[in-house]
Each structure stands twice: as structure tokens, then as C-alpha cells.
Scaffold this motif. Structure first.
Motif, PDB file in Angstrom:
ATOM      1  N   GLY A  32       0.811  -1.309  -0.177  1.00  0.00           N
ATOM      2  CA  GLY A  32      -0.076  -0.001  -0.008  1.00  0.00           C
ATOM      3  C   GLY A  32       0.925   1.366   0.028  1.00  0.00           C
ATOM      4  O   GLY A  32       0.212   2.417   0.163  1.00  0.00           O
ATOM      5  N   ALA A  69      -1.038  -7.076   2.994  1.00  0.00           N
ATOM      6  CA  ALA A  69      -2.228  -6.182   2.552  1.00  0.00           C
ATOM      7  C   ALA A  69      -3.524  -6.458   3.524  1.00  0.00           C
ATOM      8  O   ALA A  69      -4.351  -5.704   3.941  1.00  0.00           O
ATOM      9  CB  ALA A  69      -2.815  -6.391   1.145  1.00  0.00           C
ATOM     10  N   ALA A 105      -5.477  -4.104   6.512  1.00  0.00           N
ATOM     11  CA  ALA A 105      -6.924  -3.948   6.374  1.00  0.00           C
ATOM     12  C   ALA A 105      -7.585  -4.277   7.821  1.00  0.00           C
ATOM     13  O   ALA A 105      -8.310  -3.670   8.418  1.00  0.00           O
ATOM     14  CB  ALA A 105      -7.685  -4.787   5.397  1.00  0.00           C
ATOM     15  N   LEU A 134     -12.964   2.043   4.266  1.00  0.00           N
ATOM     16  CA  LEU A 134     -12.206   1.398   3.383  1.00  0.00           C
ATOM     17  C   LEU A 134     -11.472  -0.140   3.474  1.00  0.00           C
ATOM     18  O   LEU A 134     -11.302  -0.873   2.959  1.00  0.00           O
ATOM     19  CB  LEU A 134     -10.849   2.598   3.201  1.00  0.00           C
ATOM     20  CG  LEU A 134     -11.106   3.911   2.641  1.00  0.00           C
ATOM     21  CD1 LEU A 134      -9.978   4.902   2.881  1.00  0.00           C
ATOM     22  CD2 LEU A 134     -11.239   3.749   1.302  1.00  0.00           C
ATOM     23  N   GLN A 141     -14.116  -2.597   3.014  1.00  0.00           N
ATOM     24  CA  GLN A 141     -14.045  -2.998   1.532  1.00  0.00           C
ATOM     25  C   GLN A 141     -12.868  -3.777   1.263  1.00  0.00           C
ATOM     26  O   GLN A 141     -12.849  -4.878   0.389  1.00  0.00           O
ATOM     27  CB  GLN A 141     -14.225  -1.870   0.688  1.00  0.00           C
ATOM     28  CG  GLN A 141     -14.506  -1.981  -0.972  1.00  0.00           C
ATOM     29  CD  GLN A 141     -15.632  -2.839  -1.239  1.00  0.00           C
ATOM     30  OE1 GLN A 141     -16.688  -3.029  -0.284  1.00  0.00           O
ATOM     31  NE2 GLN A 141     -15.470  -3.426  -2.190  1.00  0.00           N
ATOM     32  N   ALA A 142     -11.719  -3.553   1.765  1.00  0.00           N
ATOM     33  CA  ALA A 142     -10.393  -4.256   1.408  1.00  0.00           C
ATOM     34  C   ALA A 142     -10.527  -5.568   1.848  1.00  0.00           C
ATOM     35  O   ALA A 142      -9.973  -6.447   1.059  1.00  0.00           O
ATOM     36  CB  ALA A 142      -9.225  -3.169   2.369  1.00  0.00           C
ATOM     37  N   ILE A 189      -9.990  -8.732  -0.573  1.00  0.00           N
ATOM     38  CA  ILE A 189      -8.764  -9.514  -0.283  1.00  0.00           C
ATOM     39  C   ILE A 189      -9.487 -11.149   0.160  1.00  0.00           C
ATOM     40  O   ILE A 189      -8.598 -11.986  -0.699  1.00  0.00           O
ATOM     41  CB  ILE A 189      -7.733  -8.897   0.760  1.00  0.00           C
ATOM     42  CG1 ILE A 189      -7.354  -7.699   0.033  1.00  0.00           C
ATOM     43  CG2 ILE A 189      -6.633  -9.774   1.060  1.00  0.00           C
ATOM     44  CD1 ILE A 189      -6.482  -6.979   0.978  1.00  0.00           C
ATOM     45  N   GLY A 233      -7.786  -3.790  -3.231  1.00  0.00           N
ATOM     46  CA  GLY A 233      -7.977  -4.289  -1.918  1.00  0.00           C
ATOM     47  C   GLY A 233      -6.828  -3.847  -1.134  1.00  0.00           C
ATOM     48  O   GLY A 233      -6.686  -3.027   0.023  1.00  0.00           O
ATOM     49  N   LEU A 278      -6.848   0.225  -1.109  1.00  0.00           N
ATOM     50  CA  LEU A 278      -7.747   0.582  -0.005  1.00  0.00           C
ATOM     51  C   LEU A 278      -7.275   0.490   1.482  1.00  0.00           C
ATOM     52  O   LEU A 278      -7.435   1.321   1.995  1.00  0.00           O
ATOM     53  CB  LEU A 278      -9.144   0.024  -0.257  1.00  0.00           C
ATOM     54  CG  LEU A 278      -9.982   0.247  -1.482  1.00  0.00           C
ATOM     55  CD1 LEU A 278     -11.126  -0.642  -1.409  1.00  0.00           C
ATOM     56  CD2 LEU A 278     -10.167   1.522  -1.668  1.00  0.00           C
ATOM     57  N   ALA A 279      -6.516  -0.846   1.506  1.00  0.00           N
ATOM     58  CA  ALA A 279      -6.034  -1.136   2.801  1.00  0.00           C
ATOM     59  C   ALA A 279      -5.040   0.043   3.386  1.00  0.00           C
ATOM     60  O   ALA A 279      -4.715   0.416   4.604  1.00  0.00           O
ATOM     61  CB  ALA A 279      -5.609  -2.274   2.978  1.00  0.00           C
TER      62      ALA A 279
END
Length: 400
Positions: free
Chosen positions: A156, A208, A212, A228, A231-232, A236, A260, A263-264
């Protein structure tokens, strides 16, 4: 048994409190996006750039795609292609020497390329050693603009204002942060991940997922980071097995994993992380355990340790993994959430901790360094040195 003495059921952040959200930089996301790198740099008025990458990406021709796009747009380009896992202070210094006359620094790769690119961007305009900037917002002059092009769905780093640099002298992974190193442009192209081997895909994917989950269960959560992070996890959880075992053919799963991971990254930028990362960094610094591998091994053990402090959120995680928890108590559902991650780890081609030479003799020093982790105060449950020792011991019992 883990030490329960530090269990802390104190009130988490008041959901009515004031919070700030200040993401910056642009995102170009989608299959084939990397082909537009030169075009996008030209729009930004770039005349000369420095590309930071590694020999693996050179070998597989990925670096050449970016080089052709940039030079094809009439932009002068210098290339540093010697990044290694856990990029060091010395690596940063070499990049700085190359980037002094550049308008922008491009980080192509995983965190081992993007992070030293960020660190070099600080030094080009501020001078000194990157050791001078450990912490947050320690630099005064604006760094060079940064363009981040991830080739794995993991760190990320393309959308965070943080970098982690290995200080070999201290056997320490040094955090450097500040809004000035949030990339001005992130170019996220899932096609760049297609050739990743299963072991790297697994390690980066688990990294990742750790971002999250730790963001969602941090004491610093707020509504945007929660959205966020949720959704991540939802992206994932179903995608990670397909990308590990058929990543060359499941293009949709590759797309979801990269989304993902991004977003994470945005989620933990404000929500922070937890003690899985406090444990992972010393493992990387002292035993060279790849960061994603360290987080993969620590995550379910830490989740089990934290579960009682905020069972509602751990119960939510079971649902994000697609488990039916109807009729269960919150605690029962939370256990299912933890078990989902243990089972996921079992399916991943991740080496056990013992294969890196970690022994019980080294746990005291690992625990000391974990106690210094900047994310420890934000973890769902307060943690003592003895807790860390017991957690490391449990991680060592995981057999793969």
C-alpha cells in the motif's frame, strides 16, 4: 497459554469525536495503466525523472515497459535498479546521488523500491542522512514529487505517507513519515502483478490483509477508514487464494487484490496499525524475515490475543470472509473470524518462523524492539513485554 494480565477493555475512540481526513495525490488505476506513465509525467511538466526499481523487474521486462513509456514521452530518465528487500540507508544514499537533478522520483516495485524512493525524495531537498528524519514530519523543505507504481498487491506504499528503511547499524527498521511523501501520483496496473510467483503473491497479499484487519481493529478507527478497511477485507478474502494458485489466469482476482491493497493502505494511513506490525518489523531487521511473511505468521496469533478487547469487530471479520454467523454469540462469531485467518495461513505457501533461524534465545530482544513499535499504543489491547514474548513463542509453534 498467552498472558491475559494486560487485557484492557477501555473505551475505544468516541465515534462522535472530531477526526481529520487529508489524502492527497492522484490515482490512475486499471489494466494497462502503466503504459500511460510517460504521458502522465508529461502532463505534470516533468523534464527529467529517476526510476527506482530492482533487478527482478528488469529481468522480467517490467522495468523496460516503464522506461520506454517515460523516454518515449521525451523525458530524460536515470535508473537505479539495485533495490533489495528491506532497502537500507545506504540504498537511499545511492538513489539521492542519482536523483539530485530530477523533477520527480518514480518508485517501481514493492515497498523495497517505493520506500527508498520516498526517502530519497526527502534527502534531495533537505540534505543530511535519512536517519535524521526518523519519525513523522521531521523534514522542513517539500520533498521531490513521488510517482509510485506498485508491482505487487501488498504494501500500500503507493498511497501512504510512510516509508520504512532498514538501518543495518542498529538492526532496526526505521519509520519515516510525513504528508510530503504521499505520492503525487499512484499508477496501479494489475497487469504488472501477473508474473509474480506464488510465494511473493502470498506474502504481499497477507501483508495487505494485515493492513486492512489492523486498521479495522485499531483504537484510531474513524468512519472513512472503517469503510475502506471493510471493503479491502471483502475484496482480499475471496481473491487471495486464486491469485496465489492461479494468478496467471484469474485476472479478476488480480484486479481485486490490487484494489484491496490500495484501499487498505488508505485505511491504515489514518487508522494506524497494531502489534502484528510491531512484531514483524524486528523479525525483518534481525532475521531478514520478509515483511509480508512476518505479518502472515503473526496476524492470526495477534487476532486471537486481541479478540476479547473488541469482539464485535472480530465477529464482523467472519462476515467479511463470507461466513454465516447467524445465531452465534458475538464471542463465537469473533472466534470464527480468527479461525478464518488461521485457515487462510494454512493454505498459503509461507515458510515457518524456524526456517529463518529464529530461536527462543532471541525472543527477549525481539520483544524489546516490539515494545518500541509506534503502532503499539493503537492496538486493540494493551501489550507488555512478556505478552510479546508469549506471542512470539506461539508464532514459533505454527507448523507449515
Amino acid at each position: 497459554m498467552l498472558n491475559l494480565s494486560s487485557l484492557d477493555y477501555s473505551v475505544f475512540k468516541d465515534k462522535k469525536s472530531i477526526f481529520s481526513w487529508a489524502p492527497s495525490g492522484a490515482i490512475l488505476f486499471g489494466n494497462g495503466a502503466a503504459k500511460r506513465t510517460g504521458e502522465e509525467l508529461k502532463k505534470l511538466g516533468v523534464k527529467k525523472a529517476t526510476l527506482v526499481t530492482d533487478q527482478g523487474l528488469v529481468k522480467f521486462g517490467i522495468a523496460d515497459k516503464i522506461i520506454q513509456s517515460v523516454t518515449g514521452a521525451g523525458i530524460k530518465l536515470d535508473v537505479y535498479d539495485e533495490c533489495k528487500p528491506d532497502s537500507s540507508v545506504e540504498t537511499v544514499d545511492k538513489i539521492v546521488a542519482l536523483a539530485k537533478d530530477s523533477d520527480v522520483v518514480i518508485g517501481l516495485g514493492g515497498g523495497s523500491s517505493m520506500d527508498p524512493a520516498k526517502a530519497a525524495a526527502i534527502l534531495v531537498t533537505n540534505g543530511g542522512s535519512i536517519r535524521d528524519y526518523q519519525g513523522c514530519d521531521k523534514f522542513t523543505a517539500a520533498p521531490l514529487p513521488i510517482v509510485a507504481i506498485p508491482t505487487a498487491a501488498g504494501t500500500g506504499s503507493e498511497c501512504t505517507p510512510f516509508a520504512v528503511i532498514a538501518d543495518r547499524q542498529r538492526a532496526w527498521k526505521m519509520p519515516v513519515g510525513g504528508t510530503g511523501i504521499m505520492p503525487a501520483l499512484a499508477i496501479c496496473d494489475p497487469e504488472l502483478t501477473y508474473s509474480l510467483p506464488a510465494s511473493v503473491t502470498a506474502a504481499t497479499g497477507m501483508d495487505a490483509l494485515t493492513h486492512a484487519i489492523e486498521a479495522y481493529t485499531s483504537r484510531c478507527t474513524e468512519p472513512i477508514s472503517d469503510a475502506l478497511a471493510v471493503q479491502a477485507i471483502k475484496l482480499i478474502a475471496p481473491a487471495i487464494r486464486p491469485v496465489v494458485y492461479r494468478g496467471d489466469s484469474d485476472k479478476d482476482a488480480r484486479y481485486d487484490m490490487m484494489m484491496g491493497a490500495m484501499l487498505a493502505g488508505y485505511a491504515f494511513t489514518t487508522a494506524s496499525l497494531g502489534i502484528s506490525h510491531c512484531m514483524a518489523h524486528p523479525l525483518g531487521a534481525q532475521y531478514h524475515v520478509p515483511h509480508g511473511v512476518a505479518n502472515a505468521l503473526c496476524l492470526p496469533v495477534v487476532m486471537e490475543f486481541n479478540m476479547g478487547a473488541w469482539p464485535e469487530h472480530y465477529a464482523d471479520i467472519a462476515g467479511f470472509f463470507g461466513e454465516d454467523t447467524y445465531g452465534m454469540s458475538v464471542r463465537e462469531a469473533a472466534k470464527v473470524g480468527v479461525q478464518c485467518v488461521y485457515e487462510l495461513l494454512e493454505d498459503m505457501p509461507i515458510k515457518p518462523l524456524e526456517s529463518f533461524g529464529v530461536t527462543e534465545d532471541g525472543l527477549e530482544r525481539l520483544a524489546d524492539d516490539a515494545m518500541e513499535g509506534g503502532d503499539r499504543p493503537n492496538n486493540a489491547r494493551m501489550t507488555t513485554k512478556d505478552d510479546f514474548i508469549q506471542l512470539y513463542k506461539k508464532v514459533m509453534t505454527l507448523k507449515k
